[in-house]
Design an enzyme around this catalytic site. Sequence first.
Site, PDB file in Angstrom:
ATOM      1  N   ARG A  28       0.860  -1.174   0.000  1.00  0.00           N
ATOM      2  CA  ARG A  28       0.000   0.000   0.000  1.00  0.00           C
ATOM      3  C   ARG A  28       0.900   1.228   0.000  1.00  0.00           C
ATOM      4  O   ARG A  28       2.007   1.204   0.547  1.00  0.00           O
ATOM      5  CB  ARG A  28      -0.896   0.010   1.234  1.00  0.00           C
ATOM      6  CG  ARG A  28      -1.924   1.144   1.227  1.00  0.00           C
ATOM      7  CD  ARG A  28      -2.719   1.208   2.521  1.00  0.00           C
ATOM      8  NE  ARG A  28      -3.639   2.347   2.501  1.00  0.00           N
ATOM      9  CZ  ARG A  28      -4.309   2.784   3.555  1.00  0.00           C
ATOM     10  NH1 ARG A  28      -4.171   2.189   4.726  1.00  0.00           N
ATOM     11  NH2 ARG A  28      -5.121   3.831   3.445  1.00  0.00           N
ATOM     12  N   HIS A  29       0.441   2.301  -0.619  1.00  0.00           N
ATOM     13  CA  HIS A  29       1.196   3.551  -0.590  1.00  0.00           C
ATOM     14  C   HIS A  29       1.414   4.007   0.853  1.00  0.00           C
ATOM     15  O   HIS A  29       0.728   3.556   1.776  1.00  0.00           O
ATOM     16  CB  HIS A  29       0.457   4.638  -1.364  1.00  0.00           C
ATOM     17  CG  HIS A  29      -0.923   4.884  -0.827  1.00  0.00           C
ATOM     18  ND1 HIS A  29      -1.169   5.625   0.299  1.00  0.00           N
ATOM     19  CD2 HIS A  29      -2.129   4.456  -1.266  1.00  0.00           C
ATOM     20  CE1 HIS A  29      -2.464   5.656   0.540  1.00  0.00           C
ATOM     21  NE2 HIS A  29      -3.077   4.947  -0.393  1.00  0.00           N
ATOM     22  N   ARG A  32      -0.428   9.757   3.033  1.00  0.00           N
ATOM     23  CA  ARG A  32      -0.902  10.717   2.026  1.00  0.00           C
ATOM     24  C   ARG A  32      -1.767  11.782   2.691  1.00  0.00           C
ATOM     25  O   ARG A  32      -2.206  11.637   3.836  1.00  0.00           O
ATOM     26  CB  ARG A  32      -1.714  10.003   0.949  1.00  0.00           C
ATOM     27  CG  ARG A  32      -2.859   9.204   1.525  1.00  0.00           C
ATOM     28  CD  ARG A  32      -3.962   8.971   0.530  1.00  0.00           C
ATOM     29  NE  ARG A  32      -4.923   7.997   1.002  1.00  0.00           N
ATOM     30  CZ  ARG A  32      -5.803   8.216   1.978  1.00  0.00           C
ATOM     31  NH1 ARG A  32      -5.845   9.384   2.589  1.00  0.00           N
ATOM     32  NH2 ARG A  32      -6.648   7.271   2.351  1.00  0.00           N
ATOM     33  N   ARG A 100       0.339   9.242  -5.321  1.00  0.00           N
ATOM     34  CA  ARG A 100       0.791   8.661  -4.056  1.00  0.00           C
ATOM     35  C   ARG A 100       1.423   7.287  -4.242  1.00  0.00           C
ATOM     36  O   ARG A 100       2.340   6.924  -3.502  1.00  0.00           O
ATOM     37  CB  ARG A 100      -0.357   8.587  -3.054  1.00  0.00           C
ATOM     38  CG  ARG A 100      -1.580   7.808  -3.507  1.00  0.00           C
ATOM     39  CD  ARG A 100      -2.717   7.976  -2.513  1.00  0.00           C
ATOM     40  NE  ARG A 100      -3.978   7.354  -2.919  1.00  0.00           N
ATOM     41  CZ  ARG A 100      -4.857   7.901  -3.738  1.00  0.00           C
ATOM     42  NH1 ARG A 100      -4.604   9.079  -4.285  1.00  0.00           N
ATOM     43  NH2 ARG A 100      -5.991   7.277  -4.023  1.00  0.00           N
ATOM     44  N   GLU A 200     -15.919   1.492  -8.828  1.00  0.00           N
ATOM     45  CA  GLU A 200     -15.676   0.793  -7.580  1.00  0.00           C
ATOM     46  C   GLU A 200     -16.998   0.578  -6.850  1.00  0.00           C
ATOM     47  O   GLU A 200     -17.838   1.475  -6.808  1.00  0.00           O
ATOM     48  CB  GLU A 200     -14.731   1.597  -6.679  1.00  0.00           C
ATOM     49  CG  GLU A 200     -13.320   1.716  -7.206  1.00  0.00           C
ATOM     50  CD  GLU A 200     -12.391   2.378  -6.194  1.00  0.00           C
ATOM     51  OE1 GLU A 200     -12.739   2.414  -4.996  1.00  0.00           O
ATOM     52  OE2 GLU A 200     -11.320   2.867  -6.615  1.00  0.00           O
ATOM     53  N   ASP A 291      -5.173   0.077  -0.427  1.00  0.00           N
ATOM     54  CA  ASP A 291      -5.778  -0.854   0.521  1.00  0.00           C
ATOM     55  C   ASP A 291      -6.830  -1.719  -0.161  1.00  0.00           C
ATOM     56  O   ASP A 291      -6.974  -2.907   0.146  1.00  0.00           O
ATOM     57  CB  ASP A 291      -6.362  -0.115   1.723  1.00  0.00           C
ATOM     58  CG  ASP A 291      -7.285   1.042   1.350  1.00  0.00           C
ATOM     59  OD1 ASP A 291      -7.471   1.306   0.150  1.00  0.00           O
ATOM     60  OD2 ASP A 291      -7.794   1.695   2.282  1.00  0.00           O
TER      61      ASP A 291
END
Length: 390
Positions: A28-29, A32, A100, A200, A291
């Site tokens: 995961r990044h 942010r 990100r 999404e 995520d």
Amino acid sequence: MIIKLIFIIAFIGAGSGLQLKQVVMLSRHNIRTPLTTNLQLLTPKRWPNWNGNTGYLTPKGQILEQAMGRYFADWIIEEKLLLDKCPRNQVFVFSNTRERTIQTAKSFAEGAFGDCVEVYYKNMTGMDPVFNPVVRNVSEEFKEIVLSEMQAQLNKIDLKNALLRLNTIVDIKDSEYCKTENICDLSEVRNKIVFELNKEPDVAGALQLGNTLVDAFLMAYYDGMKEDDVAWGQIHTLEDWKALLKILKTYHKIRFQTKLLDRDVASTLVKYLGDVFQNGSKKFYVLVGHDANILSLMSSLNFKDYTLDGQFEKTPIGGKVVFEKWHDEVNGRDLLRARYVYQSSTQIRDGVEASLLHPPLEALLEMEDCAVDENGYCAWDDFIRKFNIV
């Protein structure tokens, strides 16, 4: 259970007969800025100032990710998977198209390998299809089953106390949102499932609004802001965090961890990884996404429930699901070990930089239909079989 990686290294290197052959990592990044510019509508209070555009990696996130890169490079060199920190054609770092994720991937690569490894990402406005967790199957039968499962999950949740607490924290009754939308009590806002092709899956309403607020609080906490700037100083204990984060966890669970739906939204990522595990020529693959990618992938591959000690989240910021292929020389077979490598909530807030001397935390992971031994290894053939089923 938490196992410090330095002890794992010592164990494996002490005549275990196991040789590390490949590492594939989904990350995961890192930290942010908040994802929305509409936060001010939800409270009359003044939000802390973020130095960066919406949804961008923060400078602290960059530093923590560089350290994580150094840590992983040191580990894989220690295990002799790579010979040095300029591996040329033996490493592939692949990012989604969001700022990100790109900057997280670049920070990891820089920390690990300096300027020897470039980050690959597609030059496109939308999300890379590999990482895009959208609905792809809209047959009436599929839609009916998924909507029924999502609604059943919604019917079981009880977040009234957490949402009432949010009301107080943000003072929503005096917000612009209350004045213009007549939404003055989050606990009274109905949730509505959003299910559309190439979008999404979502849950509009109280869950979505609550997730937006809690996420902003959490990023401020992680970025090390003063206590008074984290939810205006109104989150005092671990229990406070747990109560509020139940909103965030529930929101993501319903969106990305409902059976059938998880397999659909993760299908392109599963296909990509299946090809890497079976045909990939690189020794170290790093994928940087979100995520949603981790949650839907783990659900679709039937990971058992896991606990990340010291963490608020199930998919911590900067956390990595690490798939390791080991060769058992004694028995002439390949094995898989899967781990979640992450930093605790406190480590992130305090800016602790990971290293072999001060390793991140980890949890061994286990999947259905891939039984592990006492050291967390399962048969590689059992693992690969999953990609021909999902």
